[in-house]
Design a protein around this motif. Structure first.
Motif, PDB file in Angstrom:
ATOM      1  N   MET A 184       1.024  -0.861  -0.091  1.00 53.31           N
ATOM      2  CA  MET A 184      -0.174   0.003  -0.346  1.00 53.31           C
ATOM      3  C   MET A 184       0.660   1.298   0.308  1.00 53.31           C
ATOM      4  O   MET A 184       0.363   1.774  -0.739  1.00 53.31           O
ATOM      5  N   VAL A 185       1.969   1.044   0.562  1.00 59.17           N
ATOM      6  CA  VAL A 185       2.573   2.628   0.878  1.00 59.17           C
ATOM      7  C   VAL A 185       3.248   2.878  -0.617  1.00 59.17           C
ATOM      8  O   VAL A 185       3.632   3.735  -0.760  1.00 59.17           O
ATOM      9  N   ILE A 186       3.699   1.242  -1.263  1.00 59.32           N
ATOM     10  CA  ILE A 186       4.342   1.595  -2.226  1.00 59.32           C
ATOM     11  C   ILE A 186       3.502   1.975  -3.215  1.00 59.32           C
ATOM     12  O   ILE A 186       3.693   3.180  -3.918  1.00 59.32           O
ATOM     13  N   ALA A 187       2.188   1.651  -3.178  1.00 61.24           N
ATOM     14  CA  ALA A 187       1.272   2.235  -4.551  1.00 61.24           C
ATOM     15  C   ALA A 187       0.981   3.692  -4.385  1.00 61.24           C
ATOM     16  O   ALA A 187       1.057   4.739  -5.190  1.00 61.24           O
ATOM     17  N   VAL A 188       1.352   4.310  -3.066  1.00 58.84           N
ATOM     18  CA  VAL A 188       1.070   5.702  -2.542  1.00 58.84           C
ATOM     19  C   VAL A 188       1.875   6.192  -2.775  1.00 58.84           C
ATOM     20  O   VAL A 188       1.578   7.638  -3.472  1.00 58.84           O
ATOM     21  N   SER A 189       3.230   6.220  -3.007  1.00 56.61           N
ATOM     22  CA  SER A 189       4.178   6.357  -3.076  1.00 56.61           C
ATOM     23  C   SER A 189       4.423   6.723  -4.247  1.00 56.61           C
ATOM     24  O   SER A 189       4.576   7.902  -5.261  1.00 56.61           O
ATOM     25  N   ALA A 190       4.067   5.936  -5.639  1.00 58.72           N
ATOM     26  CA  ALA A 190       4.494   5.979  -7.006  1.00 58.72           C
ATOM     27  C   ALA A 190       3.308   6.629  -7.799  1.00 58.72           C
ATOM     28  O   ALA A 190       3.880   6.785  -8.695  1.00 58.72           O
ATOM     29  N   ILE A 191       2.359   6.726  -7.114  1.00 57.23           N
ATOM     30  CA  ILE A 191       1.252   7.130  -7.606  1.00 57.23           C
ATOM     31  C   ILE A 191       1.484   8.975  -7.658  1.00 57.23           C
ATOM     32  O   ILE A 191       1.394   9.574  -7.982  1.00 57.23           O
ATOM     33  N   SER A 192       1.232   9.136  -6.432  1.00 56.02           N
ATOM     34  CA  SER A 192       2.509  10.719  -5.518  1.00 56.02           C
ATOM     35  C   SER A 192       3.264  10.928  -6.737  1.00 56.02           C
ATOM     36  O   SER A 192       3.413  12.444  -6.721  1.00 56.02           O
ATOM     37  N   SER A 193       4.151  10.612  -6.848  1.00 61.90           N
ATOM     38  CA  SER A 193       5.579  11.152  -7.963  1.00 61.90           C
ATOM     39  C   SER A 193       4.896  11.211  -9.187  1.00 61.90           C
ATOM     40  O   SER A 193       6.118  12.420  -9.695  1.00 61.90           O
ATOM     41  N   TYR A 194       3.746  10.994  -9.259  1.00 62.61           N
ATOM     42  CA  TYR A 194       3.443  11.658 -10.845  1.00 62.61           C
ATOM     43  C   TYR A 194       2.973  13.200 -10.875  1.00 62.61           C
ATOM     44  O   TYR A 194       2.667  13.609 -11.790  1.00 62.61           O
ATOM     45  N   ALA A 195       2.740  13.075  -9.850  1.00 64.59           N
ATOM     46  CA  ALA A 195       1.880  14.579  -9.092  1.00 64.59           C
ATOM     47  C   ALA A 195       2.713  15.542  -9.554  1.00 64.59           C
ATOM     48  O   ALA A 195       2.034  16.545 -10.368  1.00 64.59           O
ATOM     49  N   VAL A 196       4.138  15.588  -9.324  1.00 63.90           N
ATOM     50  CA  VAL A 196       4.754  17.037  -9.771  1.00 63.90           C
ATOM     51  C   VAL A 196       5.974  16.335  -9.977  1.00 63.90           C
ATOM     52  O   VAL A 196       6.902  15.920  -8.594  1.00 63.90           O
ATOM     53  N   PRO A 197       6.565  16.296 -11.632  1.00 63.44           N
ATOM     54  CA  PRO A 197       7.374  16.014 -11.942  1.00 63.44           C
ATOM     55  C   PRO A 197       8.654  16.528 -11.270  1.00 63.44           C
ATOM     56  O   PRO A 197       9.786  15.777 -11.149  1.00 63.44           O
ATOM     57  N   ASN A 198       8.310  17.594 -11.371  1.00 62.41           N
ATOM     58  CA  ASN A 198       9.817  18.268 -10.176  1.00 62.41           C
ATOM     59  C   ASN A 198      11.592  17.197  -9.099  1.00 62.41           C
ATOM     60  O   ASN A 198      11.599  18.132  -8.320  1.00 62.41           O
ATOM     61  N   LEU A 199       9.657  17.144  -8.755  1.00 62.42           N
ATOM     62  CA  LEU A 199      10.029  16.207  -7.214  1.00 62.42           C
ATOM     63  C   LEU A 199      10.650  14.920  -7.697  1.00 62.42           C
ATOM     64  O   LEU A 199      10.170  14.565  -6.174  1.00 62.42           O
ATOM     65  N   TYR A 200      10.858  14.545  -8.093  1.00 64.24           N
ATOM     66  CA  TYR A 200      10.496  13.024  -8.815  1.00 64.24           C
ATOM     67  C   TYR A 200      12.061  12.650  -7.680  1.00 64.24           C
ATOM     68  O   TYR A 200      11.468  11.347  -6.938  1.00 64.24           O
ATOM     69  N   GLU A 201      12.792  13.220  -7.456  1.00 57.40           N
ATOM     70  CA  GLU A 201      14.314  12.404  -7.280  1.00 57.40           C
ATOM     71  C   GLU A 201      13.865  12.471  -5.540  1.00 57.40           C
ATOM     72  O   GLU A 201      14.373  12.001  -4.291  1.00 57.40           O
ATOM     73  N   SER A 202      13.361  13.204  -4.531  1.00 54.84           N
ATOM     74  CA  SER A 202      13.615  13.662  -3.363  1.00 54.84           C
ATOM     75  C   SER A 202      12.070  12.217  -3.371  1.00 54.84           C
ATOM     76  O   SER A 202      11.631  11.799  -1.886  1.00 54.84           O
ATOM     77  N   ILE A 203      11.072  12.412  -4.082  1.00 53.20           N
ATOM     78  CA  ILE A 203      10.207  11.218  -3.421  1.00 53.20           C
ATOM     79  C   ILE A 203      10.436   9.976  -3.484  1.00 53.20           C
ATOM     80  O   ILE A 203      10.619   8.996  -2.776  1.00 53.20           O
ATOM     81  N   ALA A 204      11.776   9.833  -4.620  1.00 52.30           N
ATOM     82  CA  ALA A 204      12.803   8.477  -5.071  1.00 52.30           C
ATOM     83  C   ALA A 204      13.077   8.276  -3.252  1.00 52.30           C
ATOM     84  O   ALA A 204      13.683   7.294  -3.190  1.00 52.30           O
ATOM     85  N   LEU A 205      13.463   8.643  -3.437  1.00 49.35           N
ATOM     86  CA  LEU A 205      14.900   9.610  -2.444  1.00 49.35           C
ATOM     87  C   LEU A 205      13.992   8.710  -0.953  1.00 49.35           C
ATOM     88  O   LEU A 205      14.108   7.584   0.152  1.00 49.35           O
ATOM     89  N   LEU A 206      12.659   9.409  -0.377  1.00 50.29           N
ATOM     90  CA  LEU A 206      11.744   9.082   1.063  1.00 50.29           C
ATOM     91  C   LEU A 206      10.966   8.350   0.212  1.00 50.29           C
ATOM     92  O   LEU A 206      10.890   7.045   1.201  1.00 50.29           O
ATOM     93  N   ARG A 207      11.002   7.738  -0.811  1.00 58.49           N
ATOM     94  CA  ARG A 207      10.149   6.029  -1.351  1.00 58.49           C
ATOM     95  C   ARG A 207      10.520   5.100  -0.353  1.00 58.49           C
ATOM     96  O   ARG A 207      10.594   3.683  -0.045  1.00 58.49           O
ATOM     97  N   LEU A 208      12.214   5.163  -0.655  1.00 53.82           N
ATOM     98  CA  LEU A 208      13.315   3.863  -0.807  1.00 53.82           C
ATOM     99  C   LEU A 208      13.683   3.910   1.219  1.00 53.82           C
ATOM    100  O   LEU A 208      13.712   3.195   1.215  1.00 53.82           O
ATOM    101  N   ILE A 209      14.016   5.355   1.229  1.00 56.42           N
ATOM    102  CA  ILE A 209      13.682   5.663   3.330  1.00 56.42           C
ATOM    103  C   ILE A 209      12.704   4.939   3.516  1.00 56.42           C
ATOM    104  O   ILE A 209      12.188   3.668   4.456  1.00 56.42           O
ATOM    105  N   PHE A 210      10.683   4.802   3.158  1.00 57.36           N
ATOM    106  CA  PHE A 210      10.171   4.073   3.725  1.00 57.36           C
ATOM    107  C   PHE A 210      10.202   2.688   3.957  1.00 57.36           C
ATOM    108  O   PHE A 210       9.385   1.779   4.788  1.00 57.36           O
TER     109      PHE A 210
END
Length: 101
Positions: free
Chosen positions: A1-27
């Motif tokens: 569930m966490v992975i699905a929510v983070s994957a969907i939210s990473s497409y909301a703002v493409p400029n933040l993809y790197e930081s979202i990917a890092l947060l996803r990995l940490i979580f």
């Protein structure tokens, strides 16, 4: 569930993809090693970071974090425009607001 929510939210703002990917990995690491408590701990650190940041002297969690009775009118239930317009509240009146000029 966490992975699905983070994957969907990473497409909301493409400029933040790197930081979202890092947060996803940490979580994922926290959730995999400690479980629910790790995800809760990670969320707590993110929440503390959001509450400690200010934008132009106004906290990012403005009506909730520095608790103000006037600001709570419009947090959970939307107040009418007439009630909000009569308050005469300004950004300077908010607790924690430190504007220059």
């Amino acid at each position: 569930m966490v992975i699905a929510v983070s994957a969907i939210s990473s497409y909301a703002v493409p400029n933040l993809y790197e930081s979202i990917a890092l947060l996803r990995l940490i979580f994922i690491v926290l959730g995999g090693s400690i479980g629910f408590w790790g995800i809760s701990l990670g969320f707590l650190f993110v929440l503390i970071n959001i509450c400690s940041n200010n934008l132009y002297g106004v906290p990012l969690s403005a009506p909730v974090a520095p608790f103000g009775k006037r600001g709570m009118r419009d947090v959970l239930i939307r107040s009418s425009w007439k009630k909000l317009g009569k308050s005469g509240a300004k950004i300077q009146d908010m607790p924690g607001a430190k504007l220059k000029g």
